[in-house]
Design a protein around this motif. Structure first.
Motif, PDB file in Angstrom:
ATOM      1  N   ALA A 180       4.544   2.779  30.873  1.00 38.46           N
ATOM      2  CA  ALA A 180       5.239   1.892  29.955  1.00 38.46           C
ATOM      3  C   ALA A 180       4.296   0.808  29.464  1.00 38.46           C
ATOM      4  N   VAL A 181       4.279   0.587  28.164  1.00 41.75           N
ATOM      5  CA  VAL A 181       3.452  -0.455  27.543  1.00 41.75           C
ATOM      6  C   VAL A 181       4.381  -1.357  26.752  1.00 41.75           C
ATOM      7  N   GLU A 182       4.488  -2.596  27.171  1.00 40.93           N
ATOM      8  CA  GLU A 182       5.374  -3.536  26.496  1.00 40.93           C
ATOM      9  C   GLU A 182       4.702  -4.112  25.247  1.00 40.93           C
ATOM     10  N   THR A 183       5.489  -4.498  24.273  1.00 39.03           N
ATOM     11  CA  THR A 183       4.961  -5.114  23.059  1.00 39.03           C
ATOM     12  C   THR A 183       4.291  -6.437  23.414  1.00 39.03           C
ATOM     13  N   PRO A 184       3.029  -6.622  23.027  1.00 38.07           N
ATOM     14  CA  PRO A 184       2.330  -7.859  23.392  1.00 38.07           C
ATOM     15  C   PRO A 184       2.893  -9.056  22.641  1.00 38.07           C
ATOM     16  N   PRO A 185       2.812 -10.249  23.224  1.00 40.91           N
ATOM     17  CA  PRO A 185       3.298 -11.448  22.519  1.00 40.91           C
ATOM     18  C   PRO A 185       2.443 -11.747  21.306  1.00 40.91           C
ATOM     19  N   MET A 186       3.051 -12.344  20.296  1.00 39.30           N
ATOM     20  CA  MET A 186       2.342 -12.644  19.046  1.00 39.30           C
ATOM     21  C   MET A 186       2.131 -14.146  18.908  1.00 39.30           C
ATOM     22  N   ASP A 187       0.967 -14.523  18.356  1.00 41.02           N
ATOM     23  CA  ASP A 187       0.725 -15.926  18.057  1.00 41.02           C
ATOM     24  C   ASP A 187       0.836 -16.140  16.546  1.00 41.02           C
ATOM     25  N   LYS A 188       0.630 -17.372  16.097  1.00 45.07           N
ATOM     26  CA  LYS A 188       0.826 -17.705  14.688  1.00 45.07           C
ATOM     27  C   LYS A 188      -0.135 -16.956  13.787  1.00 45.07           C
ATOM     28  N   GLN A 189      -1.390 -16.815  14.238  1.00 42.65           N
ATOM     29  CA  GLN A 189      -2.375 -16.123  13.396  1.00 42.65           C
ATOM     30  C   GLN A 189      -1.978 -14.667  13.169  1.00 42.65           C
ATOM     31  N   VAL A 190      -1.553 -14.004  14.231  1.00 40.85           N
ATOM     32  CA  VAL A 190      -1.154 -12.602  14.121  1.00 40.85           C
ATOM     33  C   VAL A 190       0.085 -12.472  13.241  1.00 40.85           C
ATOM     34  N   GLU A 191       1.029 -13.389  13.389  1.00 45.83           N
ATOM     35  CA  GLU A 191       2.229 -13.339  12.550  1.00 45.83           C
ATOM     36  C   GLU A 191       1.882 -13.503  11.071  1.00 45.83           C
ATOM     37  N   ARG A 192       0.888 -14.342  10.774  1.00 41.94           N
ATOM     38  CA  ARG A 192       0.474 -14.509   9.379  1.00 41.94           C
ATOM     39  C   ARG A 192      -0.111 -13.220   8.827  1.00 41.94           C
ATOM     40  N   ILE A 193      -0.878 -12.518   9.642  1.00 40.29           N
ATOM     41  CA  ILE A 193      -1.412 -11.227   9.202  1.00 40.29           C
ATOM     42  C   ILE A 193      -0.261 -10.279   8.899  1.00 40.29           C
ATOM     43  N   GLY A 194       0.729 -10.253   9.793  1.00 38.78           N
ATOM     44  CA  GLY A 194       1.889  -9.391   9.571  1.00 38.78           C
ATOM     45  C   GLY A 194       2.607  -9.714   8.283  1.00 38.78           C
ATOM     46  N   GLN A 195       2.733 -10.998   7.955  1.00 40.26           N
ATOM     47  CA  GLN A 195       3.390 -11.393   6.707  1.00 40.26           C
ATOM     48  C   GLN A 195       2.602 -10.933   5.493  1.00 40.26           C
ATOM     49  N   TYR A 196       1.276 -11.076   5.545  1.00 36.44           N
ATOM     50  CA  TYR A 196       0.454 -10.642   4.412  1.00 36.44           C
ATOM     51  C   TYR A 196       0.516  -9.127   4.224  1.00 36.44           C
ATOM     52  N   VAL A 197       0.407  -8.382   5.322  1.00 34.77           N
ATOM     53  CA  VAL A 197       0.459  -6.921   5.208  1.00 34.77           C
ATOM     54  C   VAL A 197       1.809  -6.491   4.656  1.00 34.77           C
ATOM     55  N   ALA A 198       2.876  -7.129   5.124  1.00 28.88           N
ATOM     56  CA  ALA A 198       4.214  -6.767   4.651  1.00 28.88           C
ATOM     57  C   ALA A 198       4.347  -6.953   3.150  1.00 28.88           C
ATOM     58  N   MET A 199       3.591  -7.902   2.571  1.00 27.53           N
ATOM     59  CA  MET A 199       3.635  -8.106   1.122  1.00 27.53           C
ATOM     60  C   MET A 199       3.075  -6.914   0.350  1.00 27.53           C
ATOM     61  N   LEU A 200       2.253  -6.116   1.009  1.00 22.58           N
ATOM     62  CA  LEU A 200       1.664  -4.947   0.351  1.00 22.58           C
ATOM     63  C   LEU A 200       2.562  -3.712   0.445  1.00 22.58           C
ATOM     64  N   VAL A 201       3.639  -3.826   1.211  1.00 23.72           N
ATOM     65  CA  VAL A 201       4.535  -2.691   1.442  1.00 23.72           C
ATOM     66  C   VAL A 201       5.755  -2.818   0.535  1.00 23.72           C
ATOM     67  N   GLU A 202       5.985  -1.804  -0.266  1.00 30.76           N
ATOM     68  CA  GLU A 202       7.142  -1.790  -1.149  1.00 30.76           C
ATOM     69  C   GLU A 202       8.255  -0.950  -0.538  1.00 30.76           C
ATOM     70  N   ASP A 203       9.486  -1.211  -0.947  1.00 29.32           N
ATOM     71  CA  ASP A 203      10.611  -0.384  -0.514  1.00 29.32           C
ATOM     72  C   ASP A 203      10.310   1.082  -0.834  1.00 29.32           C
ATOM     73  N   GLY A 204      10.667   1.962   0.090  1.00 26.07           N
ATOM     74  CA  GLY A 204      10.455   3.393  -0.123  1.00 26.07           C
ATOM     75  C   GLY A 204       9.106   3.899   0.321  1.00 26.07           C
ATOM     76  N   ALA A 205       8.230   3.014   0.800  1.00 28.51           N
ATOM     77  CA  ALA A 205       6.893   3.436   1.246  1.00 28.51           C
ATOM     78  C   ALA A 205       6.987   4.176   2.579  1.00 28.51           C
ATOM     79  N   THR A 206       5.948   4.966   2.864  1.00 30.58           N
ATOM     80  CA  THR A 206       5.818   5.644   4.155  1.00 30.58           C
ATOM     81  C   THR A 206       4.673   4.996   4.919  1.00 30.58           C
TER      82      THR A 206
END
Length: 613
Positions: A180-206
């Motif tokens: 079992a591998v638990e989801t690692p905790p996220m810090d502010k820097q990592v969350e910002r990366i996630g927000q930026y990447v999410a901006m590149l993803v459009e509805d309906g993408a794979t």
């Protein structure tokens, strides 16, 4: 119908010294079976153990077994395996995940035996490989001997994940949980990366993604998307949250529509229970899932992978730290290539901008000595850090360098610019490095929806040199006359460079852009120039003719007023030609007041600012 199990392994009849043995990896290592081999290993030596990433107790890699086993891994992971590679007791074989099965098939790495972890047989005699089909299916099809650990804790998964009990030469029965591998905790820097990447993803993408903080952060910010699909070499717990949020439907997929397609799963016990007998998640061999031409059959394929470092031309290092091999090639190149070929696809490299407590930049003028390129500069479309999105497709070396410096940690930007100037990758007149606008907050990119079209507001930066030049030459003579009060004939690269190289800590320059794939078009620019002697600033705008009347200038003005207030600037001034009534109206709607007298033909306006905290 009750199935008759194969006999217990008589290892002396199944293998011999010097043979090559495959071991199922990832979270599904058959630990009890490996221990059974160790317990009956008298007379054996130099058995080559071949595997992918192996989680948990990789006991065969311990120094005490150095005469019994020789490790050959396609992906370095786990304390014992990494130590063995570092000490020269184990080998690392770099290979694209999609092509490893070919090494077994053509005899390059002919397998004498395969040790696998499978579920008990069903009433028809079929055992499931569970959470690790990947290269395991290919290995057992090519191995001379198949030895299994019959494990009731292995989930039964849909897809091409079954082997008939008659194909197993020997087995033991042993119940063991998957790692079992638990989801690692996220810090502010990592969350910002996630927000930026999410901006590149459009509805309906794979989507394709890996394990770790950054993929988890990205998936967290996709919960409001709709009709996403999954075609990924691996899946993690994050898909459960996305499915529960209604973000994943797989309806828009153009390859295996309606199904999540993967080859292995790594996560918590909750994930392993989720995939058990789940008909919506299908497991296939990596040779199928990771085949670039299959990946490309998914329109709008988004591949999200990570890196250890990236140089300023876009070369990606993902498996080594200098001369020290750290992980493996895995499926990065497969999915980067597949997403590149996909209609509307986007290969993304997402990583933190620094390492070692922010003392080392991961974006480098040149790669570290000994580091090897996994993904070439020609394959990379986007590099995302906590400081933004660098768009590289179709960009020159000069433009790539400036894009990547912009998303580097601010502490290293001046140094990176100085290094590339030495090699003339940027011209002599490029003197200023990119700066952020602190008042915009951690995310410097703001999504705007204007008349059903998506735009982004962000700071103007040196990488926009060519874009601003194109923007200038798109204007009519009338627009230029109204903006500059004369008819400028030329916007040289040097002049454009000067206009986009802004010290955003004193002045401020914003643009509204439209991004279509890697193509970025500027549609509006707004800026103010700060005058310290009067603690005031002068503001001006220009909008592409096709976008005029849509409120872009008003949006830019509102943002610039907010920035000025936060900086405790006293007044904002504007000078507008008297015949430019639409622009005058924009300022007056923002509560600017006319000053009298003004220069003939001009309207001078002023807004007194109250500071904002």
């Amino acid at each position: 119908m009750e199935q008759t199990l194969p006999p217990s392994p008589d290892w002396a009849k199944l293998i011999k010294s010097g043979c090559r043995v495959f071991v199922t990896g990832n979270a599904s290592v058959p630990y009890a079976l490996v221990q059974h081999l160790i317990d009956h290993s008298d007379g054996f030596s130099d058995i080559e153990m071949v595997h992918m990433l192996a989680l948990g107790d990789t006991r065969w890699a311990r120094s005490e077994y150095r005469n019994l086993f020789k490790v050959n891994t396609f992906f370095i992971g786990g304390e014992e395996v990494r130590r063995a590679v570092d000490e020269g007791r184990a080998d690392y074989t770099p290979c694209f995940l999609s092509e490893i099965s070919g090494l077994f098939h053509d005899g390059t790495l002919a397998l004498d035996a395969a040790l696998v972890n499978v579920s008990p047989p069903d009433e028809f005699g079929y055992c499931s490989l569970g959470a690790s089909v990947d290269i395991t299916m290919s290995a057992l099809r090519q191995a001379a001997v198949v030895v299994a650990q019959i494990n009731p804790q292995v989930p039964r998964t849909a897809g091409h994940s079954y082997i008939h009990i008659s194909e197993i030469d020997a087995c033991i029965e042993a119940s063991e949980p998957l790692i079992a591998v638990e989801t690692p905790p996220m810090d502010k820097q990592v969350e910002r990366i996630g927000q930026y990447v999410a901006m590149l993803v459009e509805d309906g993408a794979t989507l394709q993604f890996g394990i770790g903080k950054i993929p988890s952060a990205t998936l967290k910010y996709l919960c409001n998307h709709r009709d996403l699909g999954i075609h990924s070499e691996m899946i993690t717990d994050s898909i459960i949250e996305l499915i529960e949020a209604g973000a994943i439907s797989n309806r828009k997929k153009t390859f295996h529509p309606g199904k999540i397609v993967t080859s292995f799963a790594i996560g918590s016990q909750r994930l392993y229970e989720f995939i058990d007998q789940n008909p919506h998640i299908e497991f296939y061999p990596s040779s199928y899932v990771n085949k670039p031409s299959n990946i490309a059959k998914n329109d709008n394929m988004i591949a999200i992978n990570s890196a250890l470092e990236v140089d300023l031309t876009g070369q990606v290092v993902a498996d080594s730290l200098g001369y020290d091999f750290y992980s493996g090639i895995g499926g990065q190149v497969d999915f980067v290539s597949g997403a590149s070929m996909s209609k509307g696809g986007k290969p993304i490299i997402a990583m933190l901008s620094t390492a070692k407590d922010e003392s080392v930049s991961r974006i480098r003028p040149c790669l570290s000595e000994g580091a090897g390129v996994v993904t070439s500069r020609g394959n990379v479309h986007y590099v995302v850090t906590e400081y933004g999105i660098a768009s590289l497709k179709g960009k020159s070396i000069r433009e790539r360098a400036l894009e990547l410096i912009r998303v580097a940690h601010p502490r290293f930007r001046a140094q990176l610019l100085e290094e590339v100037r030495k090699n003339y990758w940027v011209p002599h007149y490029q003197e200023k490095h990119p700066t952020d606008i602190p008042e915009l907050g951690a995310i410097q990119l703001k999504k705007l929806v204007i008349q059903d079209e998506t735009f982004y507001m962000r700071p103007l930066n040196p990488a926009d040199e060519r874009r601003l030049q194109e923007f200038f030459y798109s204007h009519t003579k009338e627009t230029l006359r109204l903006r500059y009060n004369y008819d400028p004939k030329q916007m040289s690269r040097e002049k454009s460079c000067n206009l986009v190289s802004v010290d955003q800590s004193s002045d401020a320059a914003l643009c509204i852009v439209r991004q279509e794939g890697s193509r970025i078009t500027i549609h509006a620019v707004g800026r103010f120039y700060y005058y310290p002697q009067g603690n005031c600033c002068e503001v001006a705008f220009v909008t592409r003719e096709t976008q005029q009347g849509k409120g872009m200038a008003s949006r830019l003005l509102t943002q610039l007023i907010e920035i000025a207030r936060k900086r405790k600037i006293d007044r904002m001034l504007a000078y507008v030609r008297a015949d430019n009534k639409p622009m005058t109206a924009i300022f007056e709607q923002a509560n600017f007041k006319r000053l009298h007298p003004a220069e003939p033909g001009d309207v001078e306006l002023e807004l007194k600012l109250e500071p904002m905290e």
